[in-house]
Motif scaffolding. Structure first.
Motif, short mmCIF file in Angstrom:
data_model
loop_
_atom_site.label_atom_id
_atom_site.label_comp_id
_atom_site.label_asym_id
_atom_site.label_seq_id
_atom_site.Cartn_x
_atom_site.Cartn_y
_atom_site.Cartn_z
N ILE A 1 33.56 31.25 36.34
CA ILE A 1 34.00 31.13 36.19
C ILE A 1 35.32 32.35 36.79
CG2 ILE A 1 35.55 29.87 36.21
CD1 ILE A 1 33.64 28.78 33.89
N VAL A 2 35.78 31.91 38.58
CA VAL A 2 36.61 32.75 38.85
C VAL A 2 37.95 32.01 39.01
CG1 VAL A 2 37.30 33.96 41.01
CG2 VAL A 2 34.93 34.34 39.93
N TRP A 3 38.93 32.23 38.45
CA TRP A 3 40.23 31.46 38.68
C TRP A 3 41.59 31.62 39.08
CZ3 TRP A 3 40.20 27.86 34.53
CH2 TRP A 3 39.25 28.13 33.70
N ASP A 4 42.33 31.38 39.83
CA ASP A 4 43.62 31.25 40.73
C ASP A 4 44.48 32.07 40.36
OD1 ASP A 4 44.95 31.74 42.88
OD2 ASP A 4 46.10 29.65 41.95
N ASP A 5 44.99 33.70 41.26
CA ASP A 5 45.98 34.06 40.21
C ASP A 5 46.89 34.29 41.54
OD1 ASP A 5 45.37 36.60 41.85
OD2 ASP A 5 43.16 36.90 40.58
N MET B 1 36.49 29.85 47.74
CA MET B 1 37.66 30.73 47.44
C MET B 1 39.05 29.16 47.63
SD MET B 1 40.16 30.62 50.30
CE MET B 1 39.44 30.60 51.43
N LEU B 2 38.43 28.53 48.32
CA LEU B 2 39.32 27.33 48.46
C LEU B 2 39.65 26.33 46.82
CD1 LEU B 2 39.25 26.08 52.30
CD2 LEU B 2 40.29 26.66 51.00
N LEU B 3 38.24 26.66 46.54
CA LEU B 3 37.73 25.51 44.87
C LEU B 3 39.11 26.38 43.89
CD1 LEU B 3 34.88 24.25 44.27
CD2 LEU B 3 36.31 22.89 44.40
N VAL B 4 38.77 27.81 44.36
CA VAL B 4 39.65 28.61 43.68
C VAL B 4 41.46 28.30 43.73
CG1 VAL B 4 40.79 31.34 42.83
CG2 VAL B 4 38.36 30.26 42.90
N HIS B 5 41.60 28.20 44.95
CA HIS B 5 43.00 27.90 45.58
C HIS B 5 44.01 26.54 45.43
CE1 HIS B 5 46.90 29.10 47.51
NE2 HIS B 5 46.53 27.57 48.98
N ARG C 1 40.10 27.10 40.19
CA ARG C 1 38.58 27.79 39.60
C ARG C 1 38.09 27.67 40.63
NH1 ARG C 1 35.04 25.46 35.48
NH2 ARG C 1 35.92 22.76 35.71
N ALA C 2 37.19 28.13 40.08
CA ALA C 2 35.27 27.71 40.80
C ALA C 2 34.49 28.19 40.15
CB ALA C 2 35.54 28.01 42.20
N HIS D 1 36.32 41.18 37.74
CA HIS D 1 37.40 42.56 36.99
C HIS D 1 37.29 43.15 37.54
CE1 HIS D 1 36.91 40.04 33.04
NE2 HIS D 1 36.47 39.69 33.84
N GLY D 2 36.29 44.43 38.34
CA GLY D 2 36.35 45.35 39.00
C GLY D 2 37.00 45.40 40.18
N TYR D 3 36.91 43.98 40.77
CA TYR D 3 37.63 43.71 41.47
C TYR D 3 38.51 43.31 41.89
CZ TYR D 3 33.07 44.32 45.48
OH TYR D 3 31.96 44.34 45.92
N GLY D 4 39.50 42.93 40.75
CA GLY D 4 40.73 42.88 40.65
C GLY D 4 40.70 40.96 40.09
N LEU D 5 39.36 40.48 40.12
CA LEU D 5 39.61 39.31 40.09
C LEU D 5 39.80 38.83 38.60
CD1 LEU D 5 37.51 37.78 43.36
CD2 LEU D 5 40.18 38.39 43.24
N GLN D 6 40.58 37.60 38.10
CA GLN D 6 40.59 37.00 37.51
C GLN D 6 39.30 35.79 36.98
OE1 GLN D 6 43.73 34.91 35.30
NE2 GLN D 6 44.65 36.72 36.36
#
Length: 96
Positions: free
Chosen positions: A25-29, A56-60, A64-65, A83-88
């Motif tokens: 799961i990728v979270w919005d930040d 990306m729009l789901l995250v925004h 989360r997506a 995490h390496g790309y700086g995403l949560q």
């Protein structure tokens, strides 16, 4: 005899839970731009532009997506890569 049947049922339930897939799961930040998140999804996961932008729009909009589903080890690798790309990102068991 009843005890044996109860043990079999319990073991069957446990086996069903163990076999559930995991998800990344990728979270919005507040830091990363939407274009960057879309770029990460395209470059790392190989998603086509439309799918990367949908995720990306789901995250925004939803916060989360779910970007991948599979075995635990692979999902942990994906989360580490995010995490390496700086995403949560987190890993969780898929819901039945």
């Amino acid at each position: 005899m009843t005890t044996t049947l109860e043990q079999l049922d319990t073991e069957g339930d446990l086996r069903a839970v163990v076999e559930l897939p995991w998800r990344t799961i990728v979270w919005d930040d507040p830091v990363n731009l939407m274009t960057y998140v879309s770029y990460v999804f395209r470059s790392y996961f190989g998603y086509q532009r439309d799918e990367a932008e949908r995720l990306m729009l789901l995250v925004h909009t939803e916060g989360r997506a779910i970007v991948a589903v599979g075995n635990r080890e692979a999902m942990e690798r994906h989360a580490q890569a995010m995490h390496g790309y700086g995403l949560q990102a987190t890993v969780a068991r898929d819901e039945p």
